[in-house]
Design a protein around this motif. Structure first.
Motif, mmCIF file in Angstrom:
data_model
loop_
_atom_site.group_PDB
_atom_site.id
_atom_site.type_symbol
_atom_site.label_atom_id
_atom_site.label_comp_id
_atom_site.label_asym_id
_atom_site.label_seq_id
_atom_site.Cartn_x
_atom_site.Cartn_y
_atom_site.Cartn_z
ATOM 1 N N TYR A 202 0.863 -1.181 0.000
ATOM 2 C CA TYR A 202 0.000 0.000 0.000
ATOM 3 C C TYR A 202 0.897 1.228 0.000
ATOM 4 O O TYR A 202 1.978 1.199 0.581
ATOM 5 C CB TYR A 202 -0.909 0.016 1.242
ATOM 6 N N PRO A 203 0.431 2.304 -0.657
ATOM 7 C CA PRO A 203 -0.862 2.440 -1.327
ATOM 8 C C PRO A 203 -0.915 1.641 -2.621
ATOM 9 O O PRO A 203 0.103 1.443 -3.274
ATOM 10 C CB PRO A 203 -0.943 3.945 -1.609
ATOM 11 N N GLN A 215 5.897 -0.740 5.714
ATOM 12 C CA GLN A 215 5.743 -0.510 7.147
ATOM 13 C C GLN A 215 6.523 -1.574 7.914
ATOM 14 O O GLN A 215 6.756 -2.677 7.421
ATOM 15 C CB GLN A 215 4.259 -0.586 7.534
ATOM 16 N N ARG A 221 -2.172 -0.429 10.147
ATOM 17 C CA ARG A 221 -2.938 0.812 10.168
ATOM 18 C C ARG A 221 -4.424 0.559 9.883
ATOM 19 O O ARG A 221 -5.288 1.286 10.392
ATOM 20 C CB ARG A 221 -2.367 1.804 9.158
ATOM 21 N N PHE A 222 -4.735 -0.459 9.087
ATOM 22 C CA PHE A 222 -6.129 -0.715 8.728
ATOM 23 C C PHE A 222 -6.950 -1.171 9.928
ATOM 24 O O PHE A 222 -8.152 -0.911 9.988
ATOM 25 C CB PHE A 222 -6.199 -1.756 7.606
ATOM 26 N N LEU A 229 -6.836 6.859 7.750
ATOM 27 C CA LEU A 229 -6.147 6.292 6.598
ATOM 28 C C LEU A 229 -5.984 7.364 5.525
ATOM 29 O O LEU A 229 -6.907 8.118 5.227
ATOM 30 C CB LEU A 229 -6.929 5.099 6.048
ATOM 31 N N ASP A 234 -2.183 4.625 2.267
ATOM 32 C CA ASP A 234 -3.085 3.504 2.513
ATOM 33 C C ASP A 234 -4.090 3.245 1.396
ATOM 34 O O ASP A 234 -4.990 2.412 1.581
ATOM 35 C CB ASP A 234 -3.867 3.755 3.807
ATOM 36 N N TYR A 243 -9.433 -4.952 2.635
ATOM 37 C CA TYR A 243 -9.398 -3.685 3.351
ATOM 38 C C TYR A 243 -10.095 -2.552 2.595
ATOM 39 O O TYR A 243 -10.080 -1.406 3.063
ATOM 40 C CB TYR A 243 -7.951 -3.283 3.651
ATOM 41 N N TYR A 247 -11.044 1.121 4.166
ATOM 42 C CA TYR A 247 -10.492 2.352 3.595
ATOM 43 C C TYR A 247 -11.624 3.315 3.210
ATOM 44 O O TYR A 247 -11.565 4.509 3.517
ATOM 45 C CB TYR A 247 -9.625 2.034 2.379
#
Length: 523
Positions: A202-203, A215, A221-222, A229, A234, A243, A247
């Motif tokens: 991602y992105p 990361q 983060r999701f 986000l 993301d 996800y 998002y």
């Protein structure tokens, strides 16, 4: 089987902060330092034949400092101008040194503390570190047979302690101090600690030119930063991606935060006469009426401008902090609100800042400003209105489902995970409470009020707030679940009452529980 750590330590952990009363007296809203809300000695025993097989939690980071030099510097600029005009009361003259001490503590926060990588604003305080270390000790003490068995089988049948966090320093550090405490009390668990790879890539690029951002292991983060986000980090473009819904819900929430409708709801208390009355009561104890009158008609304002340089007591760290000028005090109500924010954050900084900000914030005024902050959070982060259709919490559904997915794996015979530990922020804990059906929205026509609504930031999401599921299994492979919210045995949503294993029980049959939440196990 011997417990994974000495019995004396277990008893100490059980006794630590066992009182259901909050640890600090005061009205600090979501900045309230943490205390467990039930004495562990009163927890219900599992039914005969059931043994603990798994536990999981999501926890807010511990007590922290200010997230940036903003309101503190703006208020200090106001104080300096008043000092120059000889417009301070005797109590007001003492305020400047205390604000400066708070700014210094925040600028240097974490210096010399093992485990804090970048000292400064936004870091955990010593209180915050202790909150997570003690939370971990109580988890071990609550389920000693589970962790004893897991530690004993570490070499022959290893089960993972999966740990994830939002990627933000204070959440990552909370995870670190929590797991350090686990391993100090139960060293046999050390090889089982697991940081899974972050979701990637991602992105998602709409063109080949967009490069993924890698990361660190353990970041998700999701699940744990879904309220914020960002497309640049993301973006999920593929509708088939698991996800994508999270998002999209995050983007819808961020649009909602900018709407006039939300700000009209949030700003309602400022339009009431009480706002001006409380501001006068707070500020006239510190500043002369003539000085405060300069706000009339927008004649004056104070911003977080200028630079401040602070050096640690050991001389090893010097930091210069420069204000952005974006935080501006334009009214007495704004000034009193900023002072309340310093009063609230100072409650969790008592190791770092000896100043007592409660003397600048009378109890009745602290309660008022806490009620205003709760009003704002109810609509911005909480269940909000029925008309908002869950926009404030739909992005937390993936986190809720992650809890169910872990238990689904157990039901399918997958015992690879012994525990899942998640570390996040108030902006996820509060929405999760709504997604779990523990908090209820209001019609837009019925305004949130302290007099009629029990929703409080200090109980919904104090610092280090947490939700935990303990899972038990019997010889017939039946799974039952207990929910602890801030370490208090808490019912699931009312629609799940039929899943209780007995009327009034805190234990729920897992098959019935997932049915009442509409959860379907992945195939």
């Amino acid at each position: 089987m011997s417990p994974p750590f000495p019995l004396s330590r277990m008893l100490l952990a059980l006794a630590c902060c066992a009182s259901p009363a909050l640890a600090f007296d005061g009205d600090y809203q979501t900045k309230t330092p943490y205390a467990p809300q039930q004495d562990p000695a009163t927890y219900a025993a599992p039914p005969a034949g059931f043994q603990p097989i798994f536990t999981q939690l999501v926890a807010r980071h511990g007590s922290r400092g200010l997230t940036g030099m903003k309101g503190d510097a703006a208020l200090y600029a106001m104080w300096r101008q008043a000092a120059a005009q000889d417009a301070l009361t005797p109590l007001g003259r003492e305020l400047g040194a205390d604000i400066l001490a708070l700014m210094r503590a925040n600028a240097l926060l974490g210096h010399g503390v093992a485990g804090i990588e970048s000292p400064g604003y936004g870091n955990l305080t010593q209180t915050g570190i202790d909150e997570h270390r003690q939370l971990a000790a109580r988890l071990l003490a609550r389920l000693p047979t589970l962790f004893a068995q897991v530690g004993q089988d570490a070499a022959t049948a290893p089960r993972q302690l999966v740990t994830i966090h939002s990627g933000v320093d204070r959440a990552r550090d909370s995870a670190r101090f929590f797991t350090q405490s686990l391993l100090e009390h139960a060293p046999a668990l050390a090889p089982l600690l697991t940081l899974p790879p972050a979701p990637a890539p991602y992105p998602q690029g709409r063109t080949p030119a967009v490069q993924p951002i890698l990361q660190a292991d353990g970041v998700n983060r999701f699940l744990l930063y879904a309220h914020k986000l960002a497309p640049r980090m993301d973006l999920v473009a593929d509708r088939a991606n698991p996800y994508f819904t999270t998002y999209a819900a995050s983007q819808a929430y961020q649009r909602y935060e900018r709407t006039k409708q939300l700000h009209a709801l949030m700003d309602a208390p400022a339009r009431e006469p009480a706002a001006a009355a409380h501001a006068r009561h707070v500020l006239e104890r510190l500043f002369t009426p003539a000085f405060l009158a300069q706000f009339n008609g927008g004649a004056t304002s104070y911003a977080d401008t200028g630079s401040y340089t602070f050096t640690s007591a050991d001389g090893k760290l010097t930091r210069t902090i420069t204000g952005s000028g974006k935080t501006v005090i334009r009214s007495p109500n704004a000034a009193a609100t900023k002072l309340y924010e310093l009063y609230a954050i100072a409650a969790g900084m008592r190791h770092e800042v000896p100043a007592d900000f409660s003397r600048y914030m009378p109890a009745e005024d602290a309660r008022y400003y806490a009620s205003v902050a709760d009003h704002e959070d109810f609509y911005q982060k909480g269940p909000a209105t029925t008309e908002s259709s869950g926009v404030t919490w739909r992005f937390a559904l993936a986190l809720r489902e992650d809890f169910f997915n872990e238990v689904d794996a157990l039901a399918a015979g997958d015992l690879r995970h012994a525990a899942k530990l998640r570390f996040t922020h108030a902006e996820m804990i509060i929405p999760l409470a709504s997604a779990m059906g523990l908090q209820q929205p209001l019609p837009a026509s019925a305004s949130y009020s302290y007099d009629t609504n029990p929703w409080r930031g200090e109980s919904v999401s104090p610092l280090a707030a947490n939700m935990q599921w303990d899972v038990y299994r019997n010889g017939d492979a039946q799974l039952i679940v207990r929910l602890l919210y801030n370490e208090k045995e808490t019912p699931f949503q009312p629609a799940c009452d039929s899943a209780r294993i007995a009327p009034g029980s805190v234990f729920y049959d897992y098959t019935g529980l997932k049915a009442c939440y509409g959860h379907a196990a992945a195939q």
